[in-house]
Design a protein around this motif. Structure first.
Motif, PDB file in Angstrom:
ATOM      1  N   GLU A 160       0.980  -1.116  -0.067  1.00 66.62           N
ATOM      2  CA  GLU A 160      -0.174  -0.016  -0.149  1.00 66.62           C
ATOM      3  C   GLU A 160       0.695   1.201   0.076  1.00 66.62           C
ATOM      4  O   GLU A 160       1.667   1.333   0.691  1.00 66.62           O
ATOM      5  N   THR A 161       0.397   2.104  -1.067  1.00 71.13           N
ATOM      6  CA  THR A 161       1.289   3.509  -0.699  1.00 71.13           C
ATOM      7  C   THR A 161       0.554   4.223   0.074  1.00 71.13           C
ATOM      8  O   THR A 161      -0.529   4.420   0.545  1.00 71.13           O
ATOM      9  N   GLY A 162       0.993   5.663   0.247  1.00 69.88           N
ATOM     10  CA  GLY A 162       0.455   6.765   1.222  1.00 69.88           C
ATOM     11  C   GLY A 162       1.200   6.971   2.333  1.00 69.88           C
ATOM     12  O   GLY A 162       1.617   5.844   2.861  1.00 69.88           O
ATOM     13  N   GLY A 163       1.110   8.056   2.990  1.00 73.66           N
ATOM     14  CA  GLY A 163       1.811   8.255   4.186  1.00 73.66           C
ATOM     15  C   GLY A 163       3.183   8.616   3.927  1.00 73.66           C
ATOM     16  O   GLY A 163       3.912   8.634   3.118  1.00 73.66           O
ATOM     17  N   ALA A 164       3.881   9.011   5.161  1.00 74.94           N
ATOM     18  CA  ALA A 164       5.321   9.443   5.071  1.00 74.94           C
ATOM     19  C   ALA A 164       5.960   9.070   6.591  1.00 74.94           C
ATOM     20  O   ALA A 164       5.090   9.270   7.406  1.00 74.94           O
ATOM     21  N   ASN A 165       7.090   8.508   6.582  1.00 70.69           N
ATOM     22  CA  ASN A 165       7.879   8.507   8.007  1.00 70.69           C
ATOM     23  C   ASN A 165       7.755   9.785   8.697  1.00 70.69           C
ATOM     24  O   ASN A 165       7.726  10.633   8.135  1.00 70.69           O
ATOM     25  N   ALA A 166       7.673   9.629  10.274  1.00 65.49           N
ATOM     26  CA  ALA A 166       7.801  10.648  10.917  1.00 65.49           C
ATOM     27  C   ALA A 166       8.930  11.281  10.737  1.00 65.49           C
ATOM     28  O   ALA A 166      10.087  10.827  10.465  1.00 65.49           O
ATOM     29  N   ASP A 167       8.873  12.632  10.625  1.00 65.42           N
ATOM     30  CA  ASP A 167      10.470  13.315  10.202  1.00 65.42           C
ATOM     31  C   ASP A 167      10.750  14.517  11.310  1.00 65.42           C
ATOM     32  O   ASP A 167      11.887  14.978  11.173  1.00 65.42           O
ATOM     33  N   TYR A 168       9.800  14.557  12.489  1.00 64.68           N
ATOM     34  CA  TYR A 168      10.428  15.336  13.505  1.00 64.68           C
ATOM     35  C   TYR A 168      11.295  14.873  14.422  1.00 64.68           C
ATOM     36  O   TYR A 168      11.781  15.596  15.226  1.00 64.68           O
ATOM     37  N   ILE A 169      11.348  13.443  14.263  1.00 60.62           N
ATOM     38  CA  ILE A 169      12.745  12.588  14.882  1.00 60.62           C
ATOM     39  C   ILE A 169      13.399  12.293  14.003  1.00 60.62           C
ATOM     40  O   ILE A 169      13.229  11.374  13.083  1.00 60.62           O
ATOM     41  N   PRO A 170      14.673  13.001  13.888  1.00 64.64           N
ATOM     42  CA  PRO A 170      15.779  12.487  12.605  1.00 64.64           C
ATOM     43  C   PRO A 170      15.719  11.069  12.510  1.00 64.64           C
ATOM     44  O   PRO A 170      15.906  10.585  11.167  1.00 64.64           O
ATOM     45  N   PHE A 171      16.092  10.325  13.421  1.00 66.94           N
ATOM     46  CA  PHE A 171      16.154   8.771  13.336  1.00 66.94           C
ATOM     47  C   PHE A 171      15.027   8.011  12.687  1.00 66.94           C
ATOM     48  O   PHE A 171      15.348   7.377  11.778  1.00 66.94           O
ATOM     49  N   LEU A 172      13.879   8.498  12.751  1.00 69.01           N
ATOM     50  CA  LEU A 172      12.698   7.863  12.045  1.00 69.01           C
ATOM     51  C   LEU A 172      12.614   8.142  10.586  1.00 69.01           C
ATOM     52  O   LEU A 172      11.883   7.320  10.093  1.00 69.01           O
ATOM     53  N   LYS A 173      12.873   9.374  10.095  1.00 71.42           N
ATOM     54  CA  LYS A 173      12.865   9.770   9.080  1.00 71.42           C
ATOM     55  C   LYS A 173      13.736   8.896   8.086  1.00 71.42           C
ATOM     56  O   LYS A 173      13.448   8.428   6.971  1.00 71.42           O
ATOM     57  N   ASN A 174      14.870   8.074   8.681  1.00 75.94           N
ATOM     58  CA  ASN A 174      15.708   7.420   7.828  1.00 75.94           C
ATOM     59  C   ASN A 174      15.356   5.906   7.987  1.00 75.94           C
ATOM     60  O   ASN A 174      16.194   4.942   7.347  1.00 75.94           O
ATOM     61  N   VAL A 175      14.440   5.327   8.638  1.00 80.50           N
ATOM     62  CA  VAL A 175      14.085   3.971   8.485  1.00 80.50           C
ATOM     63  C   VAL A 175      13.468   3.580   7.072  1.00 80.50           C
ATOM     64  O   VAL A 175      12.592   4.552   6.535  1.00 80.50           O
TER      65      VAL A 175
END
Ligand code: GLN
Length: 315
Positions: free
Chosen positions: A22-37
């Motif tokens: 399924e597409t849609g949504g985005a990683n949390a980006d306000y915590i830098p670590f989570l943006k890069n998972v």
């Protein structure tokens, strides 16, 4: 209702196959670590109250517990203080607002209202009986390990990423302190809360945690007595109220199971007395709930016929 292992595995396979891409949504980006998972990661597990484990996809990949840790700390605070104190010292009602809302505080005289939003979770961390900061932290970490039946560890990299960006939560802690809803020093409360969000777990461990609540507080894998039986219903009621934040109502309306999400992409739903369903995939909807996780967990619940509010007609 008896469910065979094949029925459960088939329900998981169908949910995973239909929604893992399924597409849609985005990683949390306000915590830098989570943006890069890796956004493609996707896992799903069920653990039953008699200790059976079923999985599909990336069920052994560790991910950030984030807000799901709030359930563990609530359980510990309840073991320490009981039901009435949680109502008085934190509150147990839905805020209807985002998980980090300051407006929700202002509307209620700075009372956090729920242990499952940031303010109430920081307050709950401060309530844990402890004689030092490290003692507070070790008790919370032990509760996470006891609930999941695994040796839960903090990710130093994730913790560093959160501790250096958690200024909004620090502001919330000082507001709580000023109003008398924080029960240790603000700096200690936010530090320990941030650490509790920075541990890693798998969907298997997360489903075990849910199955422990579903089983009345006894971990079905380790048989350890973790939460007082009388408190499990209250914890599940609170998950229904606030576990999915501002869309907790939508979730109850459509799925009908207590659930809790985290911005690491995890989601846990509990079928009381039966099982827990845990999903993980990093992309989030605007509220902060995993897009694929919600669809997979809802699919398993629907396929197996679980909705707390369903009303079967007599035939
Ligand atoms: N650590 C995150 C925070 O404090 C947890 C939020 C969440 O998972 N919803 O913002």
């Amino acid at each position: 209702m008896y469910l065979s292992p094949e029925q459960i595995q088939n329900a998981i396979n169908t949910a995973y196959t239909n929604h893992a891409k399924e597409t849609g949504g985005a990683n949390a980006d306000y915590i830098p670590f989570l943006k890069n998972v890796d956004s493609n990661l996707c896992g799903l597990s069920v653990v039953t109250v008699d200790g059976q484990v079923f999985s599909a996809g990336d069920a052994d990949t560790p991910f950030a517990i984030e807000s799901i840790s709030k359930v563990c700390t609530l359980a510990l605070a309840m073991n320490d203080w009981g039901q009435q104190a949680i109502m008085d010292k934190i509150g147990v009602d839905a805020t209807g607002m985002p998980f980090n809302s300051v407006m929700a505080l202002e509307l209620h005289g700075d009372k956090p209202m729920s242990p499952l939003v940031n303010a109430g979770a920081i307050s709950a961390a401060s309530l844990i009986k402890a004689d030092s900061r490290e003692h507070r932290w070790s008790r919370i970490l032990q509760m996470q390990s006891d609930l999941t039946g695994t040796d839960i560890q903090i990710s130093d990299e994730l913790n560093e990423s959160e501790q250096t960006t958690n200024f909004h939560n620090r502001a919330i802690a000082w507001l709580l302190y000023a109003a008398g809803y924080l029960y240790c020093e603000p700096d200690e409360a936010v530090d320990v809360y941030t650490r509790q969000c920075s541990t890693l777990l798998t969907t298997k461990a997360l489903a075990t945690m849910g199955a422990t609540i579903a089983a009345g507080g006894i971990n079905p894998i380790t048989n350890k007595d973790v939460i007082k039986e009388a408190y499990c219903a209250s914890i599940l009621a609170e998950m229904t109220m606030e576990g999915m934040y501002d869309t907790a109502g939508d979730w109850a309306f459509t799925v009908g199971l207590p659930a809790k999400s985290g911005v690491g992409g995890g989601i846990l739903a509990v079928v009381p007395g039966v099982m827990a369903i845990a999903g993980f995939s990093p992309p989030l909807d605007p509220i902060g709930n995993s897009v694929r996780g919600q669809k997979m967990v809802a699919s398993v619940a629907q396929t197996l016929g679980f909705n707390l509010y369903q009303c079967a007609r007599k035939r």
